[in-house]
Design a protein around this motif. Sequence first.
Motif, short mmCIF file in Angstrom:
data_model
loop_
_atom_site.label_atom_id
_atom_site.label_comp_id
_atom_site.label_asym_id
_atom_site.label_seq_id
_atom_site.Cartn_x
_atom_site.Cartn_y
_atom_site.Cartn_z
N SER A 100 0.84 -1.20 0.00
CA SER A 100 0.00 0.00 0.00
C SER A 100 0.87 1.25 0.00
O SER A 100 2.06 1.19 0.34
N ARG A 101 0.23 2.37 -0.35
CA ARG A 101 0.95 3.63 -0.40
C ARG A 101 -0.04 4.78 -0.31
O ARG A 101 -1.13 4.72 -0.87
N HIS A 102 0.34 5.83 0.41
CA HIS A 102 -0.41 7.09 0.40
C HIS A 102 0.13 7.87 -0.79
O HIS A 102 1.30 8.24 -0.80
N MET A 103 -0.72 8.12 -1.78
CA MET A 103 -0.29 8.83 -2.98
C MET A 103 -0.97 10.19 -3.02
O MET A 103 -2.18 10.29 -2.78
N SER A 104 -0.17 11.23 -3.32
CA SER A 104 -0.75 12.56 -3.45
C SER A 104 0.11 13.39 -4.38
O SER A 104 1.25 13.06 -4.66
N ALA A 105 -0.50 14.49 -4.86
CA ALA A 105 0.25 15.45 -5.67
C ALA A 105 1.31 16.10 -4.78
O ALA A 105 1.24 16.03 -3.55
N ASP A 106 2.27 16.75 -5.39
CA ASP A 106 3.31 17.43 -4.62
C ASP A 106 2.69 18.45 -3.68
O ASP A 106 1.63 19.00 -3.95
N ASP A 107 3.38 18.74 -2.59
CA ASP A 107 2.90 19.77 -1.67
C ASP A 107 2.73 21.09 -2.42
O ASP A 107 3.54 21.42 -3.27
N GLY A 108 1.67 21.80 -2.10
CA GLY A 108 1.40 23.06 -2.76
C GLY A 108 0.72 22.91 -4.10
O GLY A 108 0.58 23.87 -4.85
N ALA A 111 -5.64 23.13 -5.96
CA ALA A 111 -6.83 22.53 -5.35
C ALA A 111 -7.44 21.53 -6.33
O ALA A 111 -7.45 21.75 -7.53
N GLY A 112 -7.94 20.45 -5.82
CA GLY A 112 -8.55 19.43 -6.65
C GLY A 112 -7.59 18.32 -7.06
O GLY A 112 -8.01 17.34 -7.65
N ASP A 113 -6.30 18.50 -6.79
CA ASP A 113 -5.37 17.41 -7.08
C ASP A 113 -5.61 16.27 -6.11
O ASP A 113 -6.30 16.41 -5.12
N TYR A 114 -5.00 15.15 -6.38
CA TYR A 114 -5.31 13.93 -5.63
C TYR A 114 -4.55 13.82 -4.32
O TYR A 114 -3.45 14.32 -4.17
N ASP A 115 -5.17 13.15 -3.36
CA ASP A 115 -4.59 12.83 -2.06
C ASP A 115 -5.30 11.56 -1.59
O ASP A 115 -6.40 11.62 -1.05
N LEU A 116 -4.68 10.41 -1.85
CA LEU A 116 -5.34 9.11 -1.69
C LEU A 116 -4.56 8.23 -0.72
O LEU A 116 -3.41 7.86 -1.00
N ILE A 117 -5.17 7.88 0.40
CA ILE A 117 -4.49 7.01 1.36
C ILE A 117 -4.82 5.55 1.07
O ILE A 117 -5.85 5.23 0.48
N GLY A 118 -3.93 4.68 1.46
CA GLY A 118 -4.17 3.24 1.35
C GLY A 118 -4.33 2.73 -0.07
O GLY A 118 -5.09 1.80 -0.31
N VAL A 119 -3.62 3.31 -1.03
CA VAL A 119 -3.69 2.82 -2.41
C VAL A 119 -3.08 1.41 -2.42
O VAL A 119 -1.94 1.22 -2.02
N PRO A 120 -3.86 0.40 -2.87
CA PRO A 120 -3.40 -0.98 -2.71
C PRO A 120 -2.59 -1.54 -3.87
O PRO A 120 -2.75 -1.14 -5.01
N TRP A 121 -1.71 -2.46 -3.52
CA TRP A 121 -1.00 -3.35 -4.45
C TRP A 121 -0.21 -2.57 -5.51
O TRP A 121 -0.47 -2.64 -6.69
#
Length: 186
Positions: A100-108, A111-121
């Motif tokens: 698993s991985r927490h995936m998100s757009a770069d800091d800053g 608005a509306g970019d992704y921030d997804l916890i627990g992305v599997p496999w």
Amino acid sequence: TYWVYDLLQGRDGLMWYKILDDKKFYFYSVRAAHMRLIPAVELTQISPGVPNKRVEINLKAQEVVCYEGNTPVMTTRVATGYGGFGTPRGEWKIRRKRPSRHMSADDGAAAGDYDLIGVPWVSYFYGGMSFHGTYWHNDYGAPRSHGCVNMTPPAAKWLYRWSDPVVEIGKMQSPVTDEGTPVIVF
């Protein structure tokens, strides 16, 4: 999919799992009743030792086909990159994997970019681009990612278990290697 660090009993008498946000590096707790532990049998490699495995990504068809030699052993619809975030064409290898991985757009990021916890496999094949399970949409067959190859969670888990490198049971990720399963993007 989350890595469990501890089992705690809350003041309410209920059991809670302590899990880590692997991007922001803080712990939080989730009710154990809302999660299922994955037994080791669900993490063992599929077709270990089989030579000549490869993964082909057909961007036009939005399809992944996994081969053992010349025999296709799994086919699935996917959602690859779109716009300025295309999935790169070429020949790569799966270099690293994580359950698993927490995936998100770069800091800053806007608005509306992704921030997804627990992305599997997650199976990385080019920089930060990977195959991974996708729980936030069901739109396979059309480009819509930021370059990654979005798959149903069961398909991503199958690929994770089938491909090299192998993540040892009890480990949070595989070692980084240049000897992983080949990936061809066309």
